[in-house]
Design a protein around this motif. Structure first.
Motif, short mmCIF file in Angstrom:
data_model
loop_
_atom_site.label_atom_id
_atom_site.label_comp_id
_atom_site.label_asym_id
_atom_site.label_seq_id
_atom_site.Cartn_x
_atom_site.Cartn_y
_atom_site.Cartn_z
N MET A 176 0.84 -1.18 0.00
CA MET A 176 0.00 0.00 0.00
C MET A 176 0.88 1.24 0.00
N VAL A 177 0.47 2.26 -0.76
CA VAL A 177 1.20 3.52 -0.84
C VAL A 177 0.31 4.64 -0.31
N PHE A 178 0.86 5.44 0.61
CA PHE A 178 0.16 6.61 1.13
C PHE A 178 0.55 7.81 0.29
N SER A 179 -0.39 8.72 0.08
CA SER A 179 -0.15 9.94 -0.68
C SER A 179 -0.60 11.14 0.14
N PHE A 180 0.23 12.16 0.22
CA PHE A 180 -0.06 13.36 0.99
C PHE A 180 0.07 14.60 0.11
N ASP A 181 -0.74 15.59 0.43
CA ASP A 181 -0.52 16.93 -0.10
C ASP A 181 0.27 17.66 0.97
N ILE B 166 3.52 13.99 -1.93
CA ILE B 166 4.42 13.08 -1.22
C ILE B 166 3.81 11.69 -1.26
N GLN B 167 4.61 10.71 -1.67
CA GLN B 167 4.13 9.33 -1.68
C GLN B 167 5.14 8.45 -0.96
N VAL B 168 4.61 7.51 -0.17
CA VAL B 168 5.48 6.64 0.62
C VAL B 168 4.81 5.28 0.81
N LYS B 169 5.63 4.24 0.77
CA LYS B 169 5.14 2.89 1.05
C LYS B 169 4.76 2.79 2.53
N GLU B 170 3.75 2.01 2.81
CA GLU B 170 3.28 1.83 4.19
C GLU B 170 4.42 1.35 5.10
N SER B 171 5.29 0.49 4.59
CA SER B 171 6.38 -0.07 5.39
C SER B 171 7.48 0.96 5.71
N GLU B 172 7.45 2.12 5.06
CA GLU B 172 8.46 3.17 5.25
C GLU B 172 7.87 4.43 5.88
N TYR B 173 6.69 4.29 6.49
CA TYR B 173 5.93 5.43 7.01
C TYR B 173 5.62 5.22 8.48
#
Length: 187
Positions: free
Chosen positions: A1-6, A81-88
């Motif tokens: 899963m990838v999280f995306s932020f503004d 900003i995008q980040v993998k769940e395992s790196e967040y």
């Protein structure tokens, strides 16, 4: 899963031009809120995140020693900003706080050995965990109370968080796009 932020980053107009051409430079140091990285206002405690970044750009322009503005022209940059769940690591939720508490226990002896006298240890602990490869953190998010210009002038000091920020440790990997959101001039 990838999280995306503004994410919104307030800075001088000159710095914004450099960022757009060369990407962000990291804030470095164990006394940084969430350790080394590029800092952004993100949705959380407040939804007025571009306004918070604008207030930050204005607040940071003031040189308290010289009693002058370091710059008059400011800018708010928008970044995806995008980040993998395992790196967040999300410190705005219970699981994230439990991980930070675990890291405190893990590094308590090391901090004593290092002998660092600091007011807050969040940044140091997160830098240790990343530096030792214990956690593969790329983005960390947390709630904070930040004193903007009005709070500094009026000497308002609260403990209640007024914003949510995140730090991105590797902008080349996790920032997908940058653009100018707001420009202004300090009067």
């Amino acid at each position: 899963m990838v999280f995306s932020f503004d994410g919104f980053h307030g800075t001088s107009f000159d710095s914004a031009k450099k960022i757009l051409s060369n990407n962000y430079e990291l804030s470095i140091g164990d006394d940084e809120w969430l350790g080394d990285g590029v800092y952004f206002f993100v949705s959380g405690v407040s939804t007025k995140i571009s306004e918070l970044a604008e207030k930050w750009a204005i607040t940071q322009s003031w040189d308290n020693e010289k009693k002058i503005y370091k710059y008059k022209d400011y800018c708010v940059l928008y970044s995806n900003i995008q980040v993998k769940e395992s790196e967040y690591l999300d410190l705005t939720i219970e699981d994230g706080v439990e991980i930070l508490s675990y890291l405190v226990e893990r590094y308590k002896d090391k901090i004593e050995t290092i002998g660092k006298k600091m007011k807050f240890y969040d940044g140091l602990i997160l830098n240790l965990a990343r530096g030792e490869g214990f956690l593969p953190l790329e983005v960390v998010k947390g709630n904070f109370y930040i004193k903007f210009a009005q709070e500094r002038i009026e000497r308002i000091n609260l403990r209640t968080s007024n914003c949510t920020i995140c730090t991105v440790y590797n902008p080349n990997k996790n920032i997908i796009s940058n653009s100018i959101k707001i420009t202004g001039q300090i009067k």
